[in-house]
Motif scaffolding. Structure first.
Motif: not given
Ligand code: ADP
Length: 984
Positions: A475-477, A507-509, A526-529, A542-544
């Protein structure tokens, strides 16, 4: 702390010797003015004795000398008191003055004796002897002083005597004096030794007394300052001593405690027997350590740790008891227990709250999602479709958030438990990707799934959690990729006989993640930005959660990423391998030796097709572009080895799959080649287009291995068609080729009833709906079903009770029962499975999840088991040597069964339980004999009910009985058994 007395003695030696010297000196100085006065008196007595015999001058001189010597000694002694000389000086003084007195006596006597008569001389000698003898005791402290006196007094005498004459008396007197001197010296020596020993003994005694006192004081201080209360008891349990800690702990002063009975003082009422028991154990030599309560003077009970032991050395049976106050510890323990109980209660409340909330939210969500999915599958105006798709994506987003929050709470509360159940790993990976394929397609992303054939199929683990992690990563990818592709793969990194490690990779592009963010994206919320939060939605959970889940499953989720190039998330999980089930994968036709060309611009996709079909023995050739593909097909046909099948990717640059198909069908040489088109962006009307173009199969990516193999097999088994008419193989046709099932749905919620029914009907299954457990059990009794879908929470009889009821029925023993529950908490599946369910589905469910379970649980409708085991009956009779009677018995049964049934019905109507019981019993025996087991069981139940006078139950069973009798008779007439050799 014992000290060796010998060692102590040697250590004290110099001190002892000094003490001996000191005592000797004081002894020497002890004889005061009296001793000196005695010398003066004695010399005056002697002067009086010899007054007539001696010249006056000599007498006066002698008296004067002795008096002067005595005076000198007195004077010296008086001086001594003032000058405080050293012991050596004092000793020297004693010796000198003694020698002085001795000389005065000795020389005086030596001068006087020649002038004296024998008797006077003898008397004088007696006086001198007395002085010497007296000195053995007055000079006992010093050998030398005594010897000086001895020599000075006695040595001049022989001279005087021998000057008197040399006759025998003189010689004898001289000898006697020598003998006397020797004897006195011996006496003095012995006296001196005795004296010295006595002094030495006294000194040592004094020293050890002091040491003993010191040790006593030390021990007393030790006991007094010990923070533990100590009491010493005698044989009668009377307190012999206590320390201050005892006084402080129990509130009794030492004076109050001493001599009191310990039981009366501090043992609470009711604990006396236990206390005496402890005492007895201690007296037997055991060191008793217990935690008990003792009473304070004010009546308060104090928890103490009591240690008691017999005092070994004490002959009178003393016992030492130590009481350590453990009130603080007990209080802390109680507080801790209370805190733990509270935490448990809170956790329970939290779990219950989570479960309820989950149930309350999921139930309506099920209806929303289910209906949206159904409606979306119908013809809709574009706006309607858009609106509904929005509803669906919003609901799904809501559900995801709900699930995330629930999971997160569960992980936080350490309530998340993993399941360990057998599941099909490749299927889970494919199904997960398929779920997200729509989203990928919408963004025009290529979603590829690669699960090589060597990945074990059936493994043991938690499929829900594996799916959840993959779902999140895929889903994130998709979310963070604007163009290019998302690759999902699972590969074996280690495979043992019993277990395997599988490496998952997504893996994604996409946009990638900046290096400084890589470490933090796994943290909660936490989100990257931050700016991305606005662009891409998400909770940041999600990632946590994924990382914690992967860790719980024994792996580690890691990421590598390059900004602008893409990201790769991967983890490796260990799985025990399940022994393969007997059910072999379905295969429509043998694929071995077939030749196939895959035309796809995406390398990964080509490889996946190659791997999937290569493993089936298909020779897979590849082309990356439509032109190259067409050329390859023509070359092969020209060489007389045409390809059996071409798999075309629908979306390719320049010439797409449909254009290529048109070109192929336009070339008569290529007519034998069947065509399969793979698309990642299905459009309405594609099916029609395929039919017109003579494409045999149309499938959407990502495709599961089993589906691809089945589709290829089906296509290859059919005839190549040049267009029109022929059946198109699609995902649906594959599914539909699966048998229609007869399903019983037990669900009380009318909306959910409709959702599930609509899904299942659309899939081609038959569905009967009941709304509580009791109805479900009745329905199973009345009709044959392939699968039961059982809601857990239902009025009247819940799902668990209903499952019990169904399992008790002969036809329900092996019936697949799938539990439906809105409690998506861990442990729920286990609860369902232990309650006899065969599967479990959490609401809200997606159509495909429902189908997977329903269709997976049943291998199609099993042919109904014959209502009568005629073969069994026949073989029993054969063994008994009466096989020829079988047909007759069966015929008679067939003829009499309607009468028996009628008799039973009449009896039931008449309301006479006894006649019902009789009729049922007879009928039961007949049915049992010929192997109509189901019928016999039903009759047994009726007989039982009649015996209990439960006629309403009998009435309820009658319709089932009629059906069963009809089924048995049907079977008999079809098998011809009832007519065989019938005379009629
Ligand atoms: P969210 O619900 O925001 O997706 P996640 O914990 O799944 O929360 O992801 C946290 C953050 O990690 C995302 O907000 C994003 O900034 C970064 N991230 C996760 N997966 C990817 C990906 N495949 N490519 C780029 N950034 C990603």
């Amino acid at each position: 702390m014992t000290v060796d007395p010998v060692a102590r003695g040697t250590e004290h030696e110099p001190r002892v010797e000094a003490e001996v010297q000191r005592a000797a000196l004081s002894q020497l100085l002890k004889g005061g003015p009296l001793a000196e006065a005695l010398h003066v008196v004695l010399v005056l007595v002697v002067a009086a004795l010899v007054w007539n015999s001696l010249p006056l001058a000599l007498t006066i001189g002698w008296v004067g000398a002795v008096t002067a010597a005595a005076g000198l000694r007195t004077w010296w002694r008086l001086q001594l008191a003032q000058r405080a000389p050293s012991p050596e000086q004092a000793l020297r003084g004693v010796r000198l003055t003694v020698a002085g007195v001795g000389l005065a006596w000795g020389f005086g006597a030596a001068a006087a004796i020649p002038a004296l008569g024998l008797d006077e001389a003898a008397l004088t000698l007696v006086v001198l002897a007395g002085i010497v003898a007296g000195a053995t005791s007055s000079l006992v402290g010093d050998r030398r002083s005594f010897r000086y006196l001895l020599i000075t007094v006695l040595t001049p005498l022989p001279i005087g005597i021998l000057l008197q004459g040399h006759s025998r008396p003189q010689v004898i007197a001289t000898l006697l004096i020598a003998l006397f001197a020797w004897g006195m010296d011996r006496v003095h020596r012995r006296a001196y030794h005795t004296f010295a020993e006595r002094v030495r003994g006294a000194v040592l005694l004094e020293a050890s007394t002091q040491e003993l006192a010191r040790q006593h004081a030390y021990l007393d201080a030790l006991i007094a300052s010990t923070p533990v209360a100590i009491a010493v008891l005698d044989g009668e349990r009377l307190i012999g001593s206590v320390n201050p800690a005892f006084e402080a702990l129990f509130g009794y002063s030492a004076a109050e405690a001493l001599g009191s009975n310990i039981d009366r003082l501090i043992v609470p009422t009711g604990l006396g027997a236990a206390a005496r028991d402890l005492e007895a154990r201690a007296r037997r030599g055991e060191i008793v350590r217990v935690e008990v309560e003792r009473a304070h003077k004010d009546g308060r009970h104090i928890p103490v740790r009591l240690s008691a032991a017999a005092v070994k050395a004490a002959a009178e049976g003393a016992l030492v008891a130590l009481y350590e106050d453990i009130s603080d510890r007990k209080a802390a323990e109680t507080a801790m227990r209370a805190a733990r109980d509270l935490a448990e209660r809170v956790a329970q409340a939290r779990s219950a709250f989570l479960a309820n909330m989950s149930h309350e939210i999921r139930t309506p969500m099920n209806a929303v999602l289910g209906f949206v999915e159904l409606v979306l599958d119908t013809e809709l105006a574009p706006e309607q479709r858009r609106a509904l798709e929005l509803v669906r994506s919003s609901s799904e987003a809501l559900l995801t958030i709900l699930n995330d929050i629930l999971d997160y709470s569960k992980i936080e509360a350490e309530h998340l438990e993993l399941e360990a159940i057998p599941f099909d790993l490749p299927k889970v990976v494919h199904a997960t990707a398929t779920l997200l394929a729509v989203r990928a397609r919408e963004k025009h992303l290529e979603l590829t799934v690669d699960v090589p054939p060597d990945v074990p199929h059936m493994v043991r683990g938690d499929p829900t959690r594996v799916r959840q992690v993959l779902m999140n990563l895929i889903g994130n990818a998709i979310k963070f990729t604007e163009q290019g592709e998302v690759d999902v793969s699972a590969a074996v990194v280690r495979c043992g006989a019993a277990d395997a490690s599988v490496h998952f990779r997504v893996r994604d592009t996409g946009i990638g993640i900046p290096p400084e963010q890589l470490a933090t994206i796994f943290q909660e919320f936490t989100q990257a930005d931050a700016s991305m939060t606005r662009r891409y939605g998400g909770t940041g959970l999600g990632l946590a959660i994924s990382r914690r889940l992967v860790a719980l499953m024994g792996g580690e989720l890691t990421v590598t990423s390059v900004v602008g190039r893409g990201s790769e998330f991967s983890f490796t999980l260990p799985f025990p391998i399940e022994t393969p089930t007997a059910v072999a994968p379905r295969q429509a036709a043998s694929l071995g030796g077939r030749r196939l060309l895959v035309v796809d611009d995406n390398e990964t996709n080509r490889r996946i097709v190659r791997d999937m079909l290569g493993a089936e023995g298909v020779a897979v050739h590849e082309a990356a572009r439509a032109d190259a593909g067409l050329a390859a097909l023509r070359r092969a046909a020209g060489a007389g080895t045409p390809f059996d099948l071409a798999i075309l990717d629908a979306q390719m640059p320049e010439r797409d799959g449909f254009a290529l198909a048109t070109a192929i069908r336009g070339d008569p040489d290529l007519a034998p080649t069947r065509l399969l088109i793979l698309t990642s962006a299905g459009q309405r009307g594609d099916g029609e287009r395929c039919r017109q173009l003579g494409i045999q199969a149309y499938l959407t990516k990502p495709i599961a291995r089993a589906d691809l193999i089945e589709a290829v097999g089906t296509v290859l088994a059919g005839t190549p068609s040049a267009g029109g008419g022929a059946d198109l193989v699609t995902r649906h046709s594959i599914a539909e080729s699966r048998h229609a099932l007869r399903i019983l749905l037990a669900e009380d919620n009318p909306v959910n009833q409709q959702v599930a029914t609509a899904m299942l009907l659309k899939r081609g299954h038959q569905v009967d709906v009941v709304s509580n457990g009791r109805e479900a059990v009745d329905a199973i009794r009345a009709r044959r079903y392939d699968v039961v879908l059982m809601d857990i929470q239902m009025p009247e009889m819940d799902g668990f009770a209903a499952a019990d009821g169904i399992r008790a029925l002969p036809q329900g023993r092996a019936l697949p029962i799938i539990a439906l529950t809105a409690h998506a908490l861990s442990g729920e599946r286990e609860r369902c499975l232990t309650a006899g369910m065969s599967g479990y589905l959490a609401k809200p469910f997606k159509a495909h999840e429902l189908f997977a379970l329903v269709e997976g649980s049943s291998d199609g409708p099993t042919p109904p088991a014959p209502p009568i085991d005629l073969e069994g009956f026949r073989s029993t009779m054969r063994e008994a040597g009466a096989e020829e009677a079988v047909d007759g018995i069966v015929r008679v049964f067939a003829q009499t069964a309607p009468e028996r049934l009628a008799a039973l019905q009449t009896a039931a109507r008449s309301g006479d339980p006894e006649s019902v019981g009789r009729a049922a019993h007879a009928f039961k025996s007949a049915a049992g004999t010929i192997g109509a087991r189901g019928l016999a069981l039903l009759l047994a139940e009726i007989e039982g009910a009649a015996r209990e006078s439960m006629l309403e139950h009998v009435q309820r069973e009658l319709p089932a009985l009629e059906r069963e009798v009809a089924a048995v008779l049907d079977y008999l007439s079809n098998s011809g058994a009832s007519h065989a050799r019938s005379p009629g």
